[in-house]
Design a protein around this motif. Structure first.
Motif, PDB file in Angstrom:
ATOM      1  N   GLY A  84      54.236  43.961  38.222  1.00  0.00           N
ATOM      2  CA  GLY A  84      54.816  45.008  38.969  1.00  0.00           C
ATOM      3  C   GLY A  84      54.048  46.230  38.988  1.00  0.00           C
ATOM      4  N   PRO A  85      54.591  47.384  39.441  1.00  0.00           N
ATOM      5  CA  PRO A  85      53.884  48.832  39.442  1.00  0.00           C
ATOM      6  C   PRO A  85      53.120  49.124  38.055  1.00  0.00           C
ATOM      7  CG  PRO A  85      55.945  48.718  40.582  1.00  0.00           C
ATOM      8  CD  PRO A  85      55.811  47.462  39.870  1.00  0.00           C
ATOM      9  N   SER A  86      51.943  49.620  38.145  1.00  0.00           N
ATOM     10  CA  SER A  86      51.045  50.211  37.280  1.00  0.00           C
ATOM     11  C   SER A  86      50.365  48.969  36.334  1.00  0.00           C
ATOM     12  CB  SER A  86      51.682  51.089  36.335  1.00  0.00           C
ATOM     13  OG  SER A  86      51.974  52.320  36.933  1.00  0.00           O
ATOM     14  N   MET A  87      50.711  47.749  36.528  1.00  0.00           N
ATOM     15  CA  MET A  87      50.351  46.840  35.819  1.00  0.00           C
ATOM     16  C   MET A  87      48.911  46.041  36.282  1.00  0.00           C
ATOM     17  SD  MET A  87      52.123  43.206  34.689  1.00  0.00           S
ATOM     18  CE  MET A  87      51.238  41.938  33.820  1.00  0.00           C
ATOM     19  N   PRO A  88      47.903  46.149  35.227  1.00  0.00           N
ATOM     20  CA  PRO A  88      46.789  45.707  35.664  1.00  0.00           C
ATOM     21  C   PRO A  88      46.761  44.123  35.427  1.00  0.00           C
ATOM     22  CG  PRO A  88      46.605  46.603  33.542  1.00  0.00           C
ATOM     23  CD  PRO A  88      48.055  46.798  34.038  1.00  0.00           C
ATOM     24  N   VAL A  89      46.173  43.299  36.504  1.00  0.00           N
ATOM     25  CA  VAL A  89      46.097  41.869  36.437  1.00  0.00           C
ATOM     26  C   VAL A  89      44.893  41.314  37.013  1.00  0.00           C
ATOM     27  CG1 VAL A  89      48.598  40.759  36.469  1.00  0.00           C
ATOM     28  CG2 VAL A  89      47.436  41.860  38.699  1.00  0.00           C
ATOM     29  N   GLU A  90      44.635  40.157  36.491  1.00  0.00           N
ATOM     30  CA  GLU A  90      43.424  39.646  36.875  1.00  0.00           C
ATOM     31  C   GLU A  90      43.649  38.532  38.069  1.00  0.00           C
ATOM     32  OE1 GLU A  90      39.628  38.752  34.127  1.00  0.00           O
ATOM     33  OE2 GLU A  90      41.046  37.085  34.701  1.00  0.00           O
ATOM     34  N   VAL A  91      43.171  38.691  39.296  1.00  0.00           N
ATOM     35  CA  VAL A  91      43.484  37.893  40.501  1.00  0.00           C
ATOM     36  C   VAL A  91      42.620  36.810  40.791  1.00  0.00           C
ATOM     37  CG1 VAL A  91      44.233  37.811  42.737  1.00  0.00           C
ATOM     38  CG2 VAL A  91      44.743  39.891  41.258  1.00  0.00           C
ATOM     39  N   SER A  92      42.759  35.627  40.847  1.00  0.00           N
ATOM     40  CA  SER A  92      41.893  34.751  41.474  1.00  0.00           C
ATOM     41  C   SER A  92      42.314  34.152  42.775  1.00  0.00           C
ATOM     42  CB  SER A  92      41.392  33.511  40.586  1.00  0.00           C
ATOM     43  OG  SER A  92      42.504  32.992  40.228  1.00  0.00           O
ATOM     44  N   GLY A  93      41.497  34.043  43.881  1.00  0.00           N
ATOM     45  CA  GLY A  93      41.735  33.515  45.099  1.00  0.00           C
ATOM     46  C   GLY A  93      41.263  34.012  46.113  1.00  0.00           C
ATOM     47  N   LEU A  94      40.683  35.212  46.120  1.00  0.00           N
ATOM     48  CA  LEU A  94      39.843  36.156  47.108  1.00  0.00           C
ATOM     49  C   LEU A  94      38.621  35.209  47.616  1.00  0.00           C
ATOM     50  CD1 LEU A  94      40.231  39.890  45.839  1.00  0.00           C
ATOM     51  CD2 LEU A  94      41.407  38.569  47.959  1.00  0.00           C
ATOM     52  N   ASP A  95      38.143  35.372  48.885  1.00  0.00           N
ATOM     53  CA  ASP A  95      37.109  34.668  49.241  1.00  0.00           C
ATOM     54  C   ASP A  95      35.801  35.608  49.151  1.00  0.00           C
ATOM     55  OD1 ASP A  95      37.682  36.731  51.198  1.00  0.00           O
ATOM     56  OD2 ASP A  95      36.944  35.177  52.986  1.00  0.00           O
ATOM     57  N   GLU A  96      35.890  36.906  48.851  1.00  0.00           N
ATOM     58  CA  GLU A  96      34.867  37.797  48.813  1.00  0.00           C
ATOM     59  C   GLU A  96      34.830  38.648  47.435  1.00  0.00           C
ATOM     60  OE1 GLU A  96      33.091  40.479  51.583  1.00  0.00           O
ATOM     61  OE2 GLU A  96      32.628  38.492  52.930  1.00  0.00           O
TER      62      GLU A  96
END
Ligand code: GDP
Length: 483
Positions: free
Chosen positions: A314-326
């Protein structure tokens, strides 16, 4: 693009000089060939020459996208407070890293104590039931790099000042950066555990920087801390919570699709592109399709700052995301879009544009284009960084500049100082759309290289009259670019 005298002249086949003369005579406006015109004035001016001008607006997919990323009226009505995002700035060795570590360790979100903390660019702590988000890269280089990309992620700056050292050059720079970003400052008077601390001296120095402490009758909150003993850490968190509450615009709508900013990103074997993003509005969920910078993809997994897999952020939460192509660049915005084909389309347009920008399309503010930038409303004030040989000339210059200010063109001096023009001055200029003025001082070599790269306008003068004369002309739109 906006209409200016030149493009109008080309569109209606009337000489630019005739347009300029007519504007002078019938509207009393003194403009140059690059001056931008409001749509209405352009239509009227064309009419005076017997030409009916029809203005067609081109809407790009990018316009649609950015608009979709802004909350609509209903979403604004549903806004609720979100945790504040805090960045720590200050002079080297005053204890920024130590404080960040101490805060992280002493306030692990309840129920997760003992969890291994991951460095993902930002983390959240809980204080008396309230969350606070800390950006993990201290120092104004990162802060400024973000701002240069248009990302204002920080809600509050903690300015660390070592009690045994006081206000130092980088403290002053940090203050200038925070003020340029219009972010409130809370002072952590750190290393308070050391003997021989002279509070009077430091409070005096802070007052000189327009940061008079509350204890001194000013309105800057100062919390005495020690990253070594832990003294004052709860009080600092408490104060940040209070400042966040007073600053009532720290809001978001959790129910909407997520938007936010990339804090850092890398590519790793096995996991592909991994980006830490800060969700600034809405909620990001596994399975969402996102566009970030020039990249796009479906969110495969989300990890929080403790390395736990989560299904949403949710808002103001830092997260590590995987799935982007670049791999996106820190400071780039991200947002969720409806489907993959749309995301691909947007990302491809952006990649084309990025190449264009790389070829030097970006235009920084100069004294010559100041007037048209302000007319296009791309700029709200003339921002200056003043460096002079001696204190006396600094004061004299500022006095003269104050006289030149007019309501249409407010003059903001973001940083004033004695000494050569440094790399840090250029970074501030880049992030804040400012012009650097050197009065009887030269730029350092590295500053010149950086200014070339960022196309920052450095003006050097030896006589006060030259400065005021040129700025006066620029403010009035009379400084014509040399062709
Ligand atoms: P940064 O460069 O601002 O990130 O500063 P650091 O966090 O690396 O700290 C610089 C030095 O000051 C280190 O040796 C720390 O151990 C020390 N230090 C940091 N905070 C305190 C404090 O509150 N008290 C004392 N006595 N030393 C501190």
């Amino acid at each position: 693009p906006p209409i200016n005298v030149r493009s109008l002249s080309e569109a209606i086949g009337i000489r630019a000089n005739d347009l300029i003369k007519r504007m002078m005579n019938s509207m009393g406006l003194q403009v140059n060939i690059n001056a931008n015109l409001e749509e209405e004035s352009a239509v009227m001016l064309a009419m005076e020459f017997g030409v009916e001008l029809e203005v067609i607006h081109e809407r790009t997919a990018e316009d649609d996208l950015l608009e979709a990323w802004e909350p609509d009226e209903a979403e604004v009505l549903n806004q609720v407070p979100r945790p504040p995002v805090i960045t720590i700035l200050g002079h080297v060795d005053h204890g920024k890293t130590s404080l960040l570590d101490r805060i992280r360790k002493s306030n692990v979100v309840s129920g997760e104590s003992g969890g291994i903390t991951q460095h993902i660019g930002a983390y959240q702590v809980e204080h008396e039931g309230k969350l606070l988000t800390f950006v993990d890269t201290p120092g104004h280089e990162a802060f400024t790099a973000m701002r240069a990309r248009g990302a204002n992620v920080t809600d509050i700056v903690v300015l660390v000042v070592a009690a045994d050292d006081g206000v130092m050059p980088q403290t002053q720079e940090a203050i200038a950066h925070a003020k340029a970003a219009d972010v409130p400052i809370v002072i952590a008077l750190n290393k308070i555990d050391l003997p021989n601390v002279n509070l009077n001296k430091i409070y005096g120095e802070l007052s000189q920087q327009d940061l008079a402490p509350e204890e001194y009758g000013g309105d800057t909150p100062v919390v005495k801390t020690s990253a070594v003993t832990g003294q004052g850490i709860p009080e600092l968190l408490e104060m940040l919570g209070i400042v966040a509450e007073l600053r009532c615009e720290i809001l978001a709508t959790p129910s909407r699709p997520a938007t936010g900013t990339c804090l850092e990103a890398s590519i790793s074997e096995g996991r592909g592109v991994v980006a830490t993003v800060l969700v600034q509005d809405g909620t990001l969920k596994v399975g969402d399709v996102m566009v970030c910078g020039d990249g796009f993809g479906r969110v495969r997994a989300l990890f929080d700052d403790k390395g736990n897999s989560v299904t949403e952020a949710g808002p103001s939460m830092p997260v590590e995301v995987s799935g982007l192509d670049e791999v996106p660049t820190a400071g780039e915005k991200f947002g969720v879009v409806e489907d993959v084909s749309r995301a691909r389309e947007i990302a491809e347009t952006r990649r084309l544009r990025t190449r264009g920008v790389a070829l030097g399309e970006r235009q920084a503010v100069t004294l010559e284009n100041l007037y048209s930038k302000m007319a296009e409303q791309k700029l709200k004030s003339l921002n200056l960084i003043l460096k002079t040989d001696v204190q006396g000339s600094l004061e004299a210059l500022i006095k003269e500049l104050e006289k030149l200010e007019n309501p249409e063109v407010p003059i903001r001096v973001l940083l004033k100082g004695v000494g050569g023009i440094s790399e840090s001055d250029i970074l501030l200029a880049d992030a804040s759309q400012a012009i650097v003025i050197g009065f009887r001082v030269a730029p350092e070599d590295r500053a010149v290289t950086l200014a070339d790269e960022k196309k920052i306008d450095i003006r050097r003068y030896d006589i006060i009259y030259q400065v005021t004369d040129e700025i006066k002309k620029a403010v009035e739109g009379l400084l014509v670019p040399e062709i």
